[in-house]
Design a protein around this motif. Structure first.
Motif, PDB file in Angstrom:
ATOM      1  N   LEU A 183     118.469  70.615  96.889  1.00 34.77           N
ATOM      2  CA  LEU A 183     119.357  69.478  97.074  1.00 34.77           C
ATOM      3  C   LEU A 183     119.054  69.003  99.174  1.00 34.77           C
ATOM      4  O   LEU A 183     118.691  69.889  99.914  1.00 34.77           O
ATOM      5  N   ARG A 184     119.352  67.916  98.559  1.00 37.07           N
ATOM      6  CA  ARG A 184     118.775  67.300 100.098  1.00 37.07           C
ATOM      7  C   ARG A 184     120.556  66.490 100.476  1.00 37.07           C
ATOM      8  O   ARG A 184     121.363  65.322  99.642  1.00 37.07           O
ATOM      9  N   VAL A 185     121.251  67.193 101.381  1.00 34.30           N
ATOM     10  CA  VAL A 185     121.995  66.556 101.890  1.00 34.30           C
ATOM     11  C   VAL A 185     122.348  64.925 102.017  1.00 34.30           C
ATOM     12  O   VAL A 185     121.595  64.807 103.933  1.00 34.30           O
ATOM     13  N   GLU A 186     123.009  64.572 101.817  1.00 35.45           N
ATOM     14  CA  GLU A 186     122.921  62.735 102.400  1.00 35.45           C
ATOM     15  C   GLU A 186     123.762  62.491 103.346  1.00 35.45           C
ATOM     16  O   GLU A 186     125.254  62.949 103.154  1.00 35.45           O
ATOM     17  N   ASP A 187     123.847  62.527 104.738  1.00 29.38           N
ATOM     18  CA  ASP A 187     124.445  62.018 105.189  1.00 29.38           C
ATOM     19  C   ASP A 187     124.641  60.760 106.039  1.00 29.38           C
ATOM     20  O   ASP A 187     125.121  59.904 107.207  1.00 29.38           O
ATOM     21  N   ARG A 188     124.121  59.878 105.262  1.00 29.90           N
ATOM     22  CA  ARG A 188     124.237  58.232 105.235  1.00 29.90           C
ATOM     23  C   ARG A 188     124.509  57.373 104.474  1.00 29.90           C
ATOM     24  O   ARG A 188     125.620  56.126 105.204  1.00 29.90           O
ATOM     25  N   LEU A 226     123.049  66.111  97.524  1.00 30.99           N
ATOM     26  CA  LEU A 226     124.225  66.954  97.747  1.00 30.99           C
ATOM     27  C   LEU A 226     124.938  65.690  98.110  1.00 30.99           C
ATOM     28  O   LEU A 226     124.834  65.354  99.435  1.00 30.99           O
ATOM     29  N   TRP A 227     126.439  65.277  97.034  1.00 33.82           N
ATOM     30  CA  TRP A 227     127.230  63.777  98.316  1.00 33.82           C
ATOM     31  C   TRP A 227     127.461  64.521  99.704  1.00 33.82           C
ATOM     32  O   TRP A 227     128.472  65.895  99.022  1.00 33.82           O
ATOM     33  N   LEU A 228     128.268  64.178 100.549  1.00 35.99           N
ATOM     34  CA  LEU A 228     129.154  64.580 101.532  1.00 35.99           C
ATOM     35  C   LEU A 228     130.605  63.503 101.290  1.00 35.99           C
ATOM     36  O   LEU A 228     130.213  62.463 100.795  1.00 35.99           O
ATOM     37  N   ASP A 229     131.739  64.169 102.141  1.00 33.83           N
ATOM     38  CA  ASP A 229     132.412  62.775 101.478  1.00 33.83           C
ATOM     39  C   ASP A 229     132.553  61.179 102.073  1.00 33.83           C
ATOM     40  O   ASP A 229     131.749  61.494 103.102  1.00 33.83           O
ATOM     41  N   GLY A 230     132.882  60.219 101.973  1.00 34.52           N
ATOM     42  CA  GLY A 230     132.765  58.724 102.309  1.00 34.52           C
ATOM     43  C   GLY A 230     133.491  58.563 103.972  1.00 34.52           C
ATOM     44  O   GLY A 230     132.853  57.665 103.832  1.00 34.52           O
ATOM     45  N   ASN A 231     134.101  59.496 104.380  1.00 37.10           N
ATOM     46  CA  ASN A 231     134.908  58.760 105.198  1.00 37.10           C
ATOM     47  C   ASN A 231     134.547  59.833 106.765  1.00 37.10           C
ATOM     48  O   ASN A 231     134.291  59.206 106.705  1.00 37.10           O
ATOM     49  N   GLU A 232     133.829  60.685 106.046  1.00 36.16           N
ATOM     50  CA  GLU A 232     133.504  61.425 107.053  1.00 36.16           C
ATOM     51  C   GLU A 232     131.481  61.871 107.165  1.00 36.16           C
ATOM     52  O   GLU A 232     131.627  62.741 108.185  1.00 36.16           O
ATOM     53  N   HIS A 233     131.381  62.096 106.101  1.00 36.61           N
ATOM     54  CA  HIS A 233     130.259  62.373 106.084  1.00 36.61           C
ATOM     55  C   HIS A 233     129.958  64.321 106.210  1.00 36.61           C
ATOM     56  O   HIS A 233     129.056  64.835 106.995  1.00 36.61           O
ATOM     57  N   ARG A 234     131.639  65.000 105.929  1.00 36.79           N
ATOM     58  CA  ARG A 234     131.356  66.865 106.078  1.00 36.79           C
ATOM     59  C   ARG A 234     131.525  67.534 105.441  1.00 36.79           C
ATOM     60  O   ARG A 234     131.245  68.601 105.249  1.00 36.79           O
ATOM     61  N   TYR A 235     132.195  66.867 103.898  1.00 38.66           N
ATOM     62  CA  TYR A 235     132.403  68.120 102.811  1.00 38.66           C
ATOM     63  C   TYR A 235     131.533  67.495 102.223  1.00 38.66           C
ATOM     64  O   TYR A 235     132.093  66.640 101.635  1.00 38.66           O
ATOM     65  N   VAL A 236     131.716  68.315 101.302  1.00 40.42           N
ATOM     66  CA  VAL A 236     130.779  68.794  99.777  1.00 40.42           C
ATOM     67  C   VAL A 236     131.947  68.145  99.237  1.00 40.42           C
ATOM     68  O   VAL A 236     132.199  68.041  99.100  1.00 40.42           O
ATOM     69  N   GLU A 237     130.882  67.293  98.388  1.00 34.82           N
ATOM     70  CA  GLU A 237     131.351  66.385  96.823  1.00 34.82           C
ATOM     71  C   GLU A 237     130.943  67.218  95.813  1.00 34.82           C
ATOM     72  O   GLU A 237     131.838  67.783  95.456  1.00 34.82           O
ATOM     73  N   GLU A 238     129.856  66.768  95.393  1.00 33.91           N
ATOM     74  CA  GLU A 238     129.181  67.263  94.603  1.00 33.91           C
ATOM     75  C   GLU A 238     127.955  66.767  94.355  1.00 33.91           C
ATOM     76  O   GLU A 238     127.142  66.423  95.095  1.00 33.91           O
ATOM     77  N   VAL A 239     126.925  66.956  93.043  1.00 31.71           N
ATOM     78  CA  VAL A 239     125.321  67.113  92.567  1.00 31.71           C
ATOM     79  C   VAL A 239     125.270  65.657  92.428  1.00 31.71           C
ATOM     80  O   VAL A 239     126.564  65.090  91.527  1.00 31.71           O
ATOM     81  N   GLY A 240     124.018  64.883  91.949  1.00 34.46           N
ATOM     82  CA  GLY A 240     123.620  63.599  91.697  1.00 34.46           C
ATOM     83  C   GLY A 240     124.866  63.478  89.799  1.00 34.46           C
ATOM     84  O   GLY A 240     125.270  62.400  89.607  1.00 34.46           O
TER      85      GLY A 240
END
Ligand SMILES: *Cc1c(COP(=O)(O)O)cnc(C)c1O
Length: 310
Positions: A183-188, A226-240
């Motif tokens: 998984l690549r953590v998506e931070d943008r 691996l998606w992070l939350d849309g507000n802060e890109h800080r909390y894990v959400e889910e995978v594709g």
């Protein structure tokens, strides 16, 4: 369960003999038959089973422009005893119903949708039973789809729809299961808005948003985002295409359903099993930094952390 069968128009000649069951891949092969139903003048009509075939749509159909479309996905498995079982389709029917509500699709009531979807699935499976793969890890993927079919360039809910169910013999979604999924953590980029968006609906827009990040991840050698939350890109959400669980300090943890992530049937099943086993999971927010820290604390894992990739 209604036992009445939907009318069937069978294929003249099956395409089955052209299928190589050793090279199924995922979702490129469609079985002989599909279920079809239409919505016109305020009514769902003409449920039937027919050959899998192209459907005619005007280019002006608003769904093609504005994305009024929902889908779901579940699998039928042939057990070692030879019996075919569908994994919890009632849950998928409920989710499809919820997706319709979010996309303003005038769906029938939830119980009726569930009856129709499951009955149609059973009938398709019976008719195309030779399409159900037999090898371990393979299954028949079932894909219901509901699309607006009205030609209008106005941005509003359509007044006509088509409900289709197709099936596809599939191998494993991931080709390197033995190695796990990288998984690549998506931070943008963001998959779904944190509050009030479409994240909990299985609808095209969420997957459109994921294409570029998914492509870039593949280019960098990762399987999924691996998606992070849309507000802060800080909390894990889910995978594709799946929800995610972590095991940290002996506890199993998964992000809570808050409208931004897809309520997975597998997620629900894992939570239920853990509860049954007397080891209930925690549903709580998980900062990516907590995951990274826990990972770094594992013996021998430090060298496998390139940037923010896990
Ligand atoms: C379909 C899907 C899932 C998993 O759903 P299951 O019901 O567990 O198969 C998870 N996340 C996303 C984004 C999905 O599209």
């Amino acid at each position: 369960m209604p036992s009445s069968n939907f009318p069937v128009t069978a294929v003249q000649q099956s395409r089955l003999s052209r299928v190589d069951f050793d090279q199924l891949g995922f979702g490129a092969i469609f079985s002989d038959h599909m279920f079809s139903m239409s919505y016109q003048n305020g009514e769902w009509i003409n449920p039937e089973i027919q050959p899998y075939q192209p459907i005619a749509l005007e280019p002006g159909v608003s769904m093609l422009h504005y994305g009024q479309t929902v889908f779901d996905g579940y699998k039928a498995f042939r057990g070692v005893d030879g019996e075919v079982r569908i994994f919890r389709p009632d849950m998928n029917a409920k989710r499809l119903h919820d997706s319709c509500r979010r996309l303003c699709i005038p769906i029938m009531d939830a119980a009726e949708l569930s009856d129709i979807m499951i009955q149609a699935t059973r009938q398709l499976i019976e008719l195309d039973q030779d399409w159900i793969p037999r090898q371990l890890g393979q299954s028949l993927y079932v894909r219901p789809l509901i699309i607006g079919t009205e030609a209008t360039l106005e941005v509003r809910a359509a007044n006509s729809y088509r409900f289709l169910i197709m099936t596809s013999p599939v191998g494993s979604y991931f080709t390197n299961l033995g190695k796990g999924v990288s998984l690549r953590v998506e931070d943008r980029f963001t998959r779904a808005a944190s509050i009030g968006g479409l994240g909990a609906a299985k609808t095209a827009a969420n997957y459109a948003a994921s294409l570029l990040p998914g492509f870039e991840s593949k280019q960098q050698g990762f399987d999924q985002v691996l998606w992070l939350d849309g507000n802060e890109h800080r909390y894990v959400e889910e995978v594709g295409a799946m929800n995610i669980f972590f095991k940290i300090g002996g506890k199993v943890i998964t992000p809570p359903l808050g409208g931004s992530i897809l309520p997975g049937v597998v997620r629900n099943s894992v939570l239920t099993l853990l509860e049954d086993w007397g080891q209930p999971a925690e549903e709580r927010r998980i900062a990516i930094d907590e995951v990274v820290q826990a990972f770094r604390a594992l013996p021998g894992c430090q060298h496998r952390l390139p940037g923010r990739g896990l």
